[in-house]
Scaffold this motif. Structure first.
Motif, short mmCIF file in Angstrom:
data_model
loop_
_atom_site.label_atom_id
_atom_site.label_comp_id
_atom_site.label_asym_id
_atom_site.label_seq_id
_atom_site.Cartn_x
_atom_site.Cartn_y
_atom_site.Cartn_z
N LEU A 23 35.97 48.29 28.53
CA LEU A 23 34.80 48.18 28.74
C LEU A 23 34.37 48.88 29.97
CD1 LEU A 23 34.57 44.08 28.66
CD2 LEU A 23 33.87 45.72 26.83
N ASN A 24 35.14 49.93 30.06
CA ASN A 24 34.63 51.21 31.15
C ASN A 24 34.70 50.42 32.36
OD1 ASN A 24 34.15 53.14 29.10
ND2 ASN A 24 32.09 52.41 28.79
N GLY A 25 35.84 49.67 32.46
CA GLY A 25 36.30 49.15 33.77
C GLY A 25 37.17 50.01 34.86
N GLU A 26 37.03 49.47 35.95
CA GLU A 26 37.67 50.10 37.29
C GLU A 26 39.03 49.50 37.59
OE1 GLU A 26 37.24 50.93 42.00
OE2 GLU A 26 35.36 50.52 40.82
N ARG A 27 40.15 50.05 37.67
CA ARG A 27 41.40 49.64 38.20
C ARG A 27 41.39 49.62 39.59
NH1 ARG A 27 47.56 50.07 36.64
NH2 ARG A 27 48.50 49.87 38.71
N VAL A 28 41.65 48.52 40.30
CA VAL A 28 41.62 48.14 41.49
C VAL A 28 43.21 47.92 42.00
CG1 VAL A 28 40.70 47.14 43.55
CG2 VAL A 28 39.34 47.33 41.64
N ASP A 29 43.83 48.85 42.68
CA ASP A 29 45.21 48.41 43.21
C ASP A 29 45.14 47.76 44.50
OD1 ASP A 29 46.94 49.83 41.25
OD2 ASP A 29 45.49 51.15 41.62
N VAL A 30 46.11 46.63 44.85
CA VAL A 30 45.96 46.23 46.20
C VAL A 30 47.62 45.64 46.17
CG1 VAL A 30 45.27 44.12 44.84
CG2 VAL A 30 45.08 44.19 47.26
N VAL A 40 53.81 43.22 46.97
CA VAL A 40 53.77 43.37 45.78
C VAL A 40 52.56 44.54 45.46
CG1 VAL A 40 53.63 42.33 43.23
CG2 VAL A 40 55.10 41.50 45.00
N ASN A 41 52.75 45.28 44.69
CA ASN A 41 51.78 46.52 44.16
C ASN A 41 51.02 45.69 42.93
OD1 ASN A 41 52.22 48.26 46.26
ND2 ASN A 41 53.69 49.12 45.09
N TYR A 66 50.54 32.70 46.71
CA TYR A 66 49.38 33.13 47.93
C TYR A 66 48.89 34.45 47.61
CZ TYR A 66 48.08 33.97 52.72
OH TYR A 66 47.43 33.97 53.94
N GLY A 67 49.77 35.36 47.01
CA GLY A 67 49.10 36.54 46.61
C GLY A 67 48.02 36.55 45.51
N VAL A 68 47.97 35.79 44.59
CA VAL A 68 46.91 35.44 43.79
C VAL A 68 45.51 34.88 44.46
CG1 VAL A 68 46.01 33.90 41.77
CG2 VAL A 68 48.31 34.48 42.12
#
Length: 373
Positions: free
Chosen positions: A56-63, A73-74, A110-112
């Protein structure tokens, strides 16, 4: 001829879209004038985020977020700009495969909450979240704390996190929760129907794989029940017995009780997100498949979800797989008119799963089938 393609990933070999594009190549080799629509396919579990980002032509967002045992955690999620939607897998932040440690008394979600908060701060208001594969049994307290909810013990002190916090909850401060949560829509991909507590609940059914021993199971289940009672008292709702409340160590309960979420079978949620039904209304042939077709496929996995929707509009359904078992004939009764393995000769597993070979085999098998259609 209009052909709609929605193929699940061939794990370790082809992504959903790579498999779909190989199908398209095979169809066009047999019918150069065919209209071929390729949609990503996933079931709400592992790989869903990647499938929707690619398809769906999405963007990956790293956090970077807090892992189940408070380690950095990456993680990442997908951003679908057209619908201002974040696509997440809770396992990216609190999954059972992140750590070899198994301690349900301390493992936290918590990370969620941090992932959700990150998306909210980007202006995202719609969420699709898969909640399979958790390492936690905390009733979602960790996630909720990250979002601003406060859980206090009888002395007015913070309860802490993990399963150990559940029995300590005496009061909940709702007013400190992020106010933007009221503007958000949470759609949770959930394929289990377990309630929160009891012998069929989160602790007894899914706890053992997360480190819940027989010695602590009853204590932890009672603590979960206590947490649910306090939640009901302060939020004036009661979702403890709701189907899916026990998913992901009670994370389903947290989404229902605190975030007004809807829990939906993963395949239905994803098919709606990719707007597959709209394309199926006037299609002639629907193509689906996955790495291995077997009796489990017929029990509601992604290809059967596609077939069910296609049959609503009278489409023929053809499936392709890396391998098929004798029990895969159950797929015929589930809406798949015919299925075919794509491996074309004696080969090693490594050769069959080589991405280049898999794509070539898929295109060749599809071409020959479509020469008949």
């Amino acid at each position: 001829m209009k052909v709609v393609v929605a193929v699940d990933s061939f794990k370790g070999s082809m992504t959903s879209m790579e498999a779909g594009m190989a199908v398209k190549a095979g169809v066009l080799a047999a019918h150069k004038d065919a209209e071929v629509i390729v949609k990503p396919l996933a079931d709400g579990g592992e790989g869903t985020t990647d499938a929707l980002i690619e398809g769906l032509n999405g963007e990956r967002v790293d956090v970077t977020v807090t892992g189940p045992y408070h380690e950095p955690v990456n993680a990442y999620y997908g951003y679908l700009k057209d619908t201002n939607t974040a696509v997440m897998e809770m396992a990216s932040a609190a999954g059972i495969t992140i750590s070899e440690q198994k301690d349900p008394m301390t493992a936290t979600t918590y990370g969620v909450g941090e992932m959700i908060l990150h998306a909210i701060n980007k202006g995202i208001r719609n969420f699709i979240i898969g909640i399979g594969g958790s390492a936690t049994n905390d009733g979602g307290i960790g996630m909720l704390k990250a979002l601003g909810f406060t859980f206090l013990d009888k002395d007015g002190q913070d309860t802490g996190e993990g399963g150990q916090a559940l029995e300590r909850v005496s009061s909940i401060i709702i007013e400190k929760a992020n106010p933007i949560l009221k503007e958000c829509n949470f759609h949770i991909a959930c394929d289990v129907t377990n309630p929160l507590c009891g012998k069929n609940g989160a602790t007894y059914i899914y706890g053992p794989q997360k480190g819940v021993t027989p010695e602590i199971a009853e204590e932890l289940d009672q603590a979960m029940n206590h947490y649910a009672s306090v939640t009901s008292k302060f939020l004036h709702n009661d979702y403890a017995s709701a189907e899916g409340a026990g998913a992901a160590g009670g994370l389903g309960f947290a989404f229902l009780s605190y975030l007004n979420a809807t829990l939906t079978p993963g395949i239905d949620l994803i098919l709606n997100a990719v707007e597959l039904e709209k394309e199926l209304e006037d299609t002639d042939i629907t193509v689906t498949g996955e790495g291995r077709l077997d009796h489990q496929t017929a029990m509601g996995k992604a290809p059967v979800g596609v077939a069910r929707l296609a049959k609503k509009y009278g489409s023929k359904v053809v499936a392709f797989a890396g391998s098929v078992t004798p029990e895969a004939t159950a797929c015929n009764a589930a809406g798949i008119d015919a299925f075919f393995p794509i491996v074309r000769g004696i080969t090693t597993l490594a050769e069959a799963m080589d991405p280049k070979n898999a794509k070539s085999n898929m295109a060749a098998a599809v071409e020959q089938v479509f020469r008949l259609l």
